[in-house]
Write an enzyme that holds these catalytic residues in place. Structure first.
Site, PDB file in Angstrom:
ATOM      1  N   LYS A  32       0.826  -1.212   0.000  1.00  9.40           N
ATOM      2  CA  LYS A  32       0.000   0.000   0.000  1.00  9.40           C
ATOM      3  C   LYS A  32       0.856   1.256   0.000  1.00  9.40           C
ATOM      4  O   LYS A  32       0.645   2.176  -0.789  1.00  9.40           O
ATOM      5  CB  LYS A  32      -0.922   0.019   1.229  1.00  9.40           C
ATOM      6  CG  LYS A  32      -1.992  -1.044   1.230  1.00  9.40           C
ATOM      7  CD  LYS A  32      -2.910  -0.914   2.425  1.00  9.40           C
ATOM      8  CE  LYS A  32      -2.205  -1.041   3.758  1.00  9.40           C
ATOM      9  NZ  LYS A  32      -1.570  -2.369   3.963  1.00  9.40           N
ATOM     10  N   THR A  33       1.835   1.292   0.900  1.00 12.22           N
ATOM     11  CA  THR A  33       2.678   2.472   0.987  1.00 12.22           C
ATOM     12  C   THR A  33       3.498   2.623  -0.293  1.00 12.22           C
ATOM     13  O   THR A  33       3.686   3.728  -0.806  1.00 12.22           O
ATOM     14  CB  THR A  33       3.595   2.369   2.226  1.00 12.22           C
ATOM     15  OG1 THR A  33       2.770   2.232   3.379  1.00 12.22           O
ATOM     16  CG2 THR A  33       4.462   3.593   2.376  1.00 12.22           C
ATOM     17  N   ASP A 216      -1.984   7.899   3.538  1.00 10.99           N
ATOM     18  CA  ASP A 216      -1.562   6.546   3.941  1.00 10.99           C
ATOM     19  C   ASP A 216      -2.189   6.235   5.309  1.00 10.99           C
ATOM     20  O   ASP A 216      -2.545   7.148   6.058  1.00 10.99           O
ATOM     21  CB  ASP A 216      -0.030   6.489   4.030  1.00 10.99           C
ATOM     22  CG  ASP A 216       0.503   5.045   4.027  1.00 10.99           C
ATOM     23  OD1 ASP A 216      -0.305   4.107   3.897  1.00 10.99           O
ATOM     24  OD2 ASP A 216       1.730   4.866   4.151  1.00 10.99           O
ATOM     25  N   GLU A 217      -2.306   4.957   5.651  1.00 12.08           N
ATOM     26  CA  GLU A 217      -2.840   4.540   6.959  1.00 12.08           C
ATOM     27  C   GLU A 217      -4.179   5.214   7.251  1.00 12.08           C
ATOM     28  O   GLU A 217      -4.419   5.730   8.346  1.00 12.08           O
ATOM     29  CB  GLU A 217      -1.840   4.884   8.079  1.00 12.08           C
ATOM     30  CG  GLU A 217      -0.436   4.318   7.885  1.00 12.08           C
ATOM     31  CD  GLU A 217      -0.274   2.881   8.365  1.00 12.08           C
ATOM     32  OE1 GLU A 217      -1.283   2.259   8.765  1.00 12.08           O
ATOM     33  OE2 GLU A 217       0.857   2.373   8.316  1.00 12.08           O
ATOM     34  N   GLN A 247      -5.914  -2.963  10.770  1.00 15.45           N
ATOM     35  CA  GLN A 247      -4.712  -2.454  11.433  1.00 15.45           C
ATOM     36  C   GLN A 247      -4.983  -1.166  12.195  1.00 15.45           C
ATOM     37  O   GLN A 247      -4.053  -0.428  12.524  1.00 15.45           O
ATOM     38  CB  GLN A 247      -3.605  -2.205  10.404  1.00 15.45           C
ATOM     39  CG  GLN A 247      -3.036  -3.479   9.811  1.00 15.45           C
ATOM     40  CD  GLN A 247      -1.828  -3.173   8.936  1.00 15.45           C
ATOM     41  OE1 GLN A 247      -0.806  -2.689   9.414  1.00 15.45           O
ATOM     42  NE2 GLN A 247      -1.936  -3.446   7.657  1.00 15.45           N
ATOM     43  N   ARG A 599       4.682  -7.420  11.150  1.00 19.80           N
ATOM     44  CA  ARG A 599       5.905  -6.650  10.886  1.00 19.80           C
ATOM     45  C   ARG A 599       7.050  -7.574  10.493  1.00 19.80           C
ATOM     46  O   ARG A 599       8.071  -7.139   9.980  1.00 19.80           O
ATOM     47  CB  ARG A 599       6.362  -5.850  12.138  1.00 19.80           C
ATOM     48  CG  ARG A 599       5.403  -4.828  12.706  1.00 19.80           C
ATOM     49  CD  ARG A 599       4.914  -3.860  11.706  1.00 19.80           C
ATOM     50  NE  ARG A 599       3.640  -4.292  11.147  1.00 19.80           N
ATOM     51  CZ  ARG A 599       3.137  -3.828  10.009  1.00 19.80           C
ATOM     52  NH1 ARG A 599       3.786  -2.937   9.312  1.00 19.80           N
ATOM     53  NH2 ARG A 599       1.969  -4.266   9.561  1.00 19.80           N
TER      54      ARG A 599
END
Ligand code: ATP
Ligand code: MG
Length: 717
Positions: A32-33, A216-217, A247, A599
């Site tokens: 995504k990032t 983002d996020e 998330q 992660r």
């Protein structure tokens, strides 16, 4: 263009999507990032958009810098001028530019949490309220909650005596902030929203300026941030957001993952892109992550898959206590480094709360292994660092009352509480902030002689003159030179260092701050102070060191590491005891664990102690319920055999369920109640939501809480 070739088809579809609203929804590690970053490169490099017209919002300053350097790697200098930053940083920039339309000056400072609490406390005193009945922390939490929901005091309509009290304190607090030319974190967002709503010229300017908006996020935006996205992008509708509702881990700061569905509702024509493939982790790690998340998923659980293969099993290690646990972590790391399989910087050790880092740090120190501790408080919370920053803030913005109060006795200069009280009164009468009055006093001492007693005047004047000098210098002197000038003038070094090791340590911290300030030679003092005020835990991670990283699960968001340890996996820590009675909070703990697991690229180690030390006592623990949910075939480690047996016998564990339909509302604002653990509190709001009575309660002990009234077993008193 070759960066497009490094993308899979759905990623490429997102990067090259036609203009208009785009929503990329995808699990961790799916790019995504990366997609958002390349979208910017694509807009500039292929479609010829000017960087000036693009705004990208990231979750931390560190992420912003990384994004900038990735784009620069693709486009070189051509990419200069994109606006990249957190919501707070971007808003601060807009507000400084637009201050003429707003009730504060462009050199406003940003009040940190300490300043905010201190202001609330002083408001309570001013209003003669008993701090036992109105705990400053509880009131501060109530105010922050309201601001997160988008309220200024004027907009908030109390419906009870309790709420009216909160409004009154909120109102006075807000006035105090403005009198000091201060904004708190929430204000940065609120005032920007205010600007865009009420100043049409500004709204038009920014709608025209930022023709593309990328976030983002997105799952961790709050209500006000969502409004900002709509206000800034609603006109051209070129809004590109990426996120993963699973998330979402910042509910306690007002984040609301439902913004994802709001976006779908508000922009029904949005192109929705799903990214399926995970590029980060092994399948074993992804399987464990899915298992932990499963209870939150409906009939169609999200699938996470990778081409990377199964990889190694996850280690679950039980130790006798938390010291042995820390030793296990350090020894495992040392062995893997010695074996040549890994570099020190490949490791991250994650925990639920900051206090858990201490035992780990001790173990690293004892083993003589360097480590990096991520956390803003560790450095910026130090007394000497706060002192020096307060001096700089005061020089930059003499109206800043909390900073004035902090430094006025550092080092002592004979200005006592009585003198300060007089200063406040005289300033109030003149309609000025105390610091501003001091500037006037320095300019025309004779005018003020009679307002103060001879002794007070004699104590205040030299300080006023110094302040005037610093203020003058702040307008043209780079931050480091100003810092040196102030430290010299007040004799700070002699004051803060004594002959102990601690004294030396303190001075080292001041020098560290000096090095940070040195980077702001060009951008100036305002930019430096802003950076310092908006620093997040993750921003303190030093990338240039090759050593293991210690950080909270929250700070790990968006990052990735080859080897991840998650420690302290016991009931009460993860899930945190706060979540035991609240379905939503329990779900958030689950998501937090999910974020931690995902992660890891290559290997995951999950550890828990059978005993933990807590406020000096040892107590037996119970392993985290989440551990039981990971299928055994994914696991190895000393805990596995015992676990297989134990689970076969374990009684089902009680977990809060969303309450059944048809509930009656038992509480109303103003009711006083008792909670089994937090004691007495007052209801400030109550509503039926999703078949449960949800109440907001201000507790004397812990501040504002939103609770499920039935689950929390509240009693009226
Ligand atoms: P999170 O939800 O954790 O923020 P994300 O969806 O933002 O994750 P990224 O951080 O963008 O994921 O990507 C995860 C990793 O996968 C990164 O190391 C990235 O470089 C890599 N990656 C992403 N897409 C590809 C691809 N098409 N080919 C190779 N590597 C990729
Ligand atoms: Mg990401």
């Amino acid at each position: 263009m070759d960066y497009l070739e490094t993308l899979n088809p759905s990623q490429r579809a997102a990067v090259t999507a036609p203009f208009g609203p785009v929503l990329v929804l995808a699990g961790p590690g799916s790019g995504k990032t990366r997609v958002l970053t390349y979208r910017i490169a694509y807009l500039i490099g292929v479609l010829g958009m000017r960087p000036f017209h693009i705004m990208a919002v990231t979750f931390t300053n560190k992420a912003a810098r990384e994004m900038e350097s990735r784009i620069a790697a693709v486009l070189g200098n051509q990419a200069r001028g994109v606006t990249v930053g957190t919501f707070h940083a971007v808003c601060a920039r807009i507000l400084r530019r637009e201050a003429e339309h707003l009730p504060f000056d462009a050199n406003f400072a940003i009040a940190d949490t300490d300043d905010q609490r201190r202001l609330v406390k002083s408001v309570l005193q001013e209003l003669n309220l008993d701090p036992k009945r109105h705990s400053p922390n509880a009131m501060h939490a109530a105010i922050s909650r309201l601001k997160n929901e988008g309220y200024f005091p004027e907009d908030f309509e109390p419906t009870s005596v309790g709420e009216e009290r909160v409004r009154q304190i909120f109102d006075a607090y807000q006035k105090r902030l403005l009198a000091s030319n201060l904004l708190d974190f929430d204000d940065l967002l609120l005032w920007t929203r205010y600007l865009l709503l009420h100043v049409p010229a500004a709204r038009e300017r920014y709608a025209r300026r930022f023709q593309h908006l990328l976030v983002d996020e997105f799952q961790d935006t709050n209500m006000v941030q969502y409004d900002l996205v709509r206000l800034l992008g609603g006109h051209h509708r070129n809004i590109f957001v990426v996120g993963d509702a699973d998330q979402s881990i910042y509910r306690w700061r007002g984040a609301d993952y439902r913004n994802v569905s709001r976006f779908e509702k508000d922009f029904p024509d949005a192109q929705v892109v799903m990214l399926e493939q995970n590029y980060r982790s092994t399948q074993t790690i992804l399987d464990a992550a899915m298992a932990v998340l499963a209870p939150l998923q409906g009939k169609h659980p999200k699938r996470l898959y990778t081409d990377r293969g199964r990889g190694e099993k996850i280690v679950v290690q039980r130790t006798y206590d938390d010291r042995q646990e820390a030793r296990y972590v350090v020894e495992t790391i040392a062995t893997m480094i010695a074996g040549g399989q890994a570099r020190p910087g490949d490791f991250a050790i994650m925990y639920r709360i900051n206090a858990q880092s201490r035992v780990l740090e001790e173990a690293f120190l004892r083993a003589g292994l360097p480590y990096r501790l991520v956390g803003a408080q560790r450095f910026y919370g130090r007394r000497e660092v706060k002192d020096v920053i307060a001096y700089l803030r005061l020089a930059h913005n003499p109206a800043d009352e909390p900073s004035l109060m902090r430094v006025v006795g550092v080092p002592p200069r004979g200005i006592g509480t009585k003198t300060l009280a007089t200063l406040r009164t005289v300033a109030q009468r003149a309609g000025l902030a105390p610091g501003t009055l001091l500037l006037h006093m320095a300019a025309a001492p004779a005018d003020y002689q009679s307002a103060f007693g001879a002794r007070a005047f004699k104590a205040l004047l030299p300080f006023a003159q110094q302040l005037a000098q610093w203020y003058e210098a702040s307008l043209s002197t780079p931050p480091v030179a100003l810092m040196d000038m102030i430290l010299q003038a007040v004799g700070y070094k002699a004051y803060i260092t004594d002959d102990t090791e601690e004294g030396e340590d303190r001075w080292n911290n001041v020098e560290e701050l000096r090095r940070l300030a040195a980077r702001y030679e060009d951008e100036g003092l305002g930019a430096f102070l802003e950076e310092v005020a908006l620093v997040s835990d993750q921003d303190t991670l030093k990338d240039d060191e090759d050593s293991p990283i210690l950080l909270t699960l929250h700070a790990a968001k968006g990052l990735e590491f080859r080897y991840v340890f998650i420690v302290g996996l016991v009931e009460g820590v993860l899930p945190h005891s706060r979540s035991w009675e609240d379905h939503e909070e329990m779900a958030e703990e689950r998501r937090l664990f999910y974020v931690g697991i995902t992660r890891a690229k290559d290997r995951l180690f999950l550890t828990y102690p059978e005993e933990r030390t807590w406020y000096g006592y040892s107590e037996p623990t119970e392993p985290s319920r989440f551990l039981d949910e990971i299928p055994h075939e994914l696991l190895t480690g000393n805990d596995l055999e015992r676990r297989k047996e134990a689970v076969a016998w374990a009684p089902a564990r009680w977990e809060p369920e969303p309450a059944a339909e048809k509930v009656v509302q038992r509480f109303k604002a103003g009711d006083r109640i008792r909670h089994p653990r937090w004691g007495e509190g007052m209801i400030i709001g109550s509503r039926i939501r999703d078949g449960a009575e949800v109440v907001d309660v201000v507790f004397e002990s812990v501040g504002l809480k939103r609770l499920d009234a039935a689950l929390a077993r509240l009693e009226k008193v």
